[in-house]
Design an enzyme around this catalytic site. Structure first.
Site, mmCIF file in Angstrom:
data_model
loop_
_atom_site.group_PDB
_atom_site.id
_atom_site.type_symbol
_atom_site.label_atom_id
_atom_site.label_comp_id
_atom_site.label_asym_id
_atom_site.label_seq_id
_atom_site.Cartn_x
_atom_site.Cartn_y
_atom_site.Cartn_z
ATOM 1 N N CYS A 116 -22.735 -13.221 -14.191
ATOM 2 C CA CYS A 116 -22.116 -12.101 -14.898
ATOM 3 C C CYS A 116 -23.018 -10.879 -14.994
ATOM 4 O O CYS A 116 -22.550 -9.787 -15.305
ATOM 5 C CB CYS A 116 -21.674 -12.540 -16.294
ATOM 6 S SG CYS A 116 -20.429 -13.849 -16.281
ATOM 7 N N HIS A 256 -20.764 -6.376 -20.887
ATOM 8 C CA HIS A 256 -20.051 -7.408 -20.140
ATOM 9 C C HIS A 256 -18.912 -7.944 -20.993
ATOM 10 O O HIS A 256 -19.094 -8.243 -22.178
ATOM 11 C CB HIS A 256 -21.021 -8.525 -19.770
ATOM 12 C CG HIS A 256 -20.362 -9.747 -19.221
ATOM 13 N ND1 HIS A 256 -19.461 -9.710 -18.179
ATOM 14 C CD2 HIS A 256 -20.465 -11.065 -19.588
ATOM 15 C CE1 HIS A 256 -19.046 -10.934 -17.914
ATOM 16 N NE2 HIS A 256 -19.631 -11.765 -18.752
ATOM 17 N N ASN A 286 -12.652 -12.375 -18.734
ATOM 18 C CA ASN A 286 -13.989 -12.293 -18.141
ATOM 19 C C ASN A 286 -13.866 -12.389 -16.624
ATOM 20 O O ASN A 286 -13.572 -13.459 -16.089
ATOM 21 C CB ASN A 286 -14.857 -13.428 -18.696
ATOM 22 C CG ASN A 286 -16.278 -13.397 -18.173
ATOM 23 O OD1 ASN A 286 -16.613 -12.647 -17.259
ATOM 24 N ND2 ASN A 286 -17.122 -14.225 -18.762
#
Length: 330
Positions: A116, A256, A286
């Site tokens: 990520c 994020h 996500n």
């Protein structure tokens, strides 16, 4: 007198699959509820790439969106850096496949895997290529088809992840665009967030059953939650401090998009003013390396030239970091 060359984002694009997976869809797959998911994550929907397509297809669509919107010549691209944890195949690099699909030959194209945090890593690498004058038109991609690695019956992961691709174009600039990056990693988190199968340790052969849980993404939510807040907050504070800036100088925070509670906790920890954090997690979930460029892309009309923007991420490894940039698009 030596005049330093800077790298700036001069164009941005994105792509989202058409298929939507709602919380009500997940209620049919496992013991969960819309109310429980929203309360714990802030997510209502996520996008799912259709079968027979892959990460490279989303990246190509995002790049085409960018060149059309900003009227760029795709053949000016010198290098493509692709941040992804879900390559089309183990080899060749997904960046090579993207170049081929775009009709680009003899360019530098390679992948970066920092989970990520991957987009921040690739953005810093791309900026370095421009700053050293080795390349002049560098496209940085964040793209993941993570739904292919999600066990639809596992509510610890199926509620979180969706697919997508975001891209930026970097070019030389006399003004400071990409200002700084503080990027860190270690291996202590490997047991808490991973996809084990498919690599050299657990290859898909006679020793690994195809339906083994190792082929799915797995995470210990409590450990990741706590570590993400601490690491992202510390990285933001560090990069501000070493640039002699305060949180009041930051116009936009782009974290994020892992979990709404993490986003809120980081904002509180670094004491950023309410309303200065950009988010799109509610309808995208996500998307791994794609979250930050997609979030900027979807909110680009809010950004004005000269805005100081801080990016921060946390991912498997663990990997984490924060970046500072000056928005240079009119």
């Amino acid at each position: 007198m030596y005049n330093k060359q800077y790298a700036s984002i001069t164009a941005i694009g994105g792509y989202l699959p058409q298929q939507v997976r709602t919380n009500h869809d997940l209620e049919q797959a496992c013991a969960t509820s819309d109310e429980w998911i929203v309360k714990r994550t802030g997510i209502k929907e996520r996008r799912i790439l259709e079968k027979n397509l892959a990460t490279s297809d989303m990246a190509v669509a995002a790049i085409r969106n960018m060149v059309a919107e900003y009227k760029r010549d795709i053949h000016d691209i010198d290098a493509i850096l692709v941040a992804t944890s879900t390559p089309d195949m183990l080899m060749p690099a997904t960046a090579n496949l993207i170049a081929e699909k775009l009709g680009l030959t003899n360019i530098w194209a390679f992948d970066v895997n920092a989970a990520c945090s991957g987009f921040l890593y690739a953005l810093d690498l791309g900026a370095s290529l421009v700053e050293t004058n080795r390349y002049r038109n560098v496209v940085v991609v964040g793209a993941d088809n993570i739904s292919s690695f999600v066990n639809i019956e596992d509510r610890s992961t199926n509620i979180l992840f969706g697919d997508g691709a975001g891209v930026v174009w970097l070019e030389p600039s006399k003004e400071e665009g990409i200002m700084d990056a503080f990027l860190q990693s270690n291996g202590i988190g490997k047991e808490y967030l991973n996809i084990e199968a498919g690599g050299s340790l657990y290859p898909f052969n006679g020793d690994i059953v195809v339906d083994n849980d190792r082929k799915y993404i797995r995470q210990d939510g409590k450990v990741v939650f706590k570590q993400a807040i601490q690491s992202m907050s510390d990285a933001c504070k560090h990069v501000l401090s070493r640039n002699n800036l305060t949180i009041e100088d930051v116009r936009w925070l782009v974290p994020h998009q892992a979990n709404k509670r993490i986003i809120d906790a980081v904002g509180k920890e670094i004491n950023i003013e309410e309303g200065k954090t950009l988010s799109n997690i509610e309808y995208l979930g996500n998307t791994i390396a794609a979250t930050i460029p997609l979030c900027i892309w979807e909110n680009v009309k809010k950004l004005n030239k000269g805005d100081l923007v801080m990016l921060t991420a946390f991912g498997a490894g663990f990997s984490w970091g924060a970046s500072l940039l000056r928005w240079m698009i009119e």
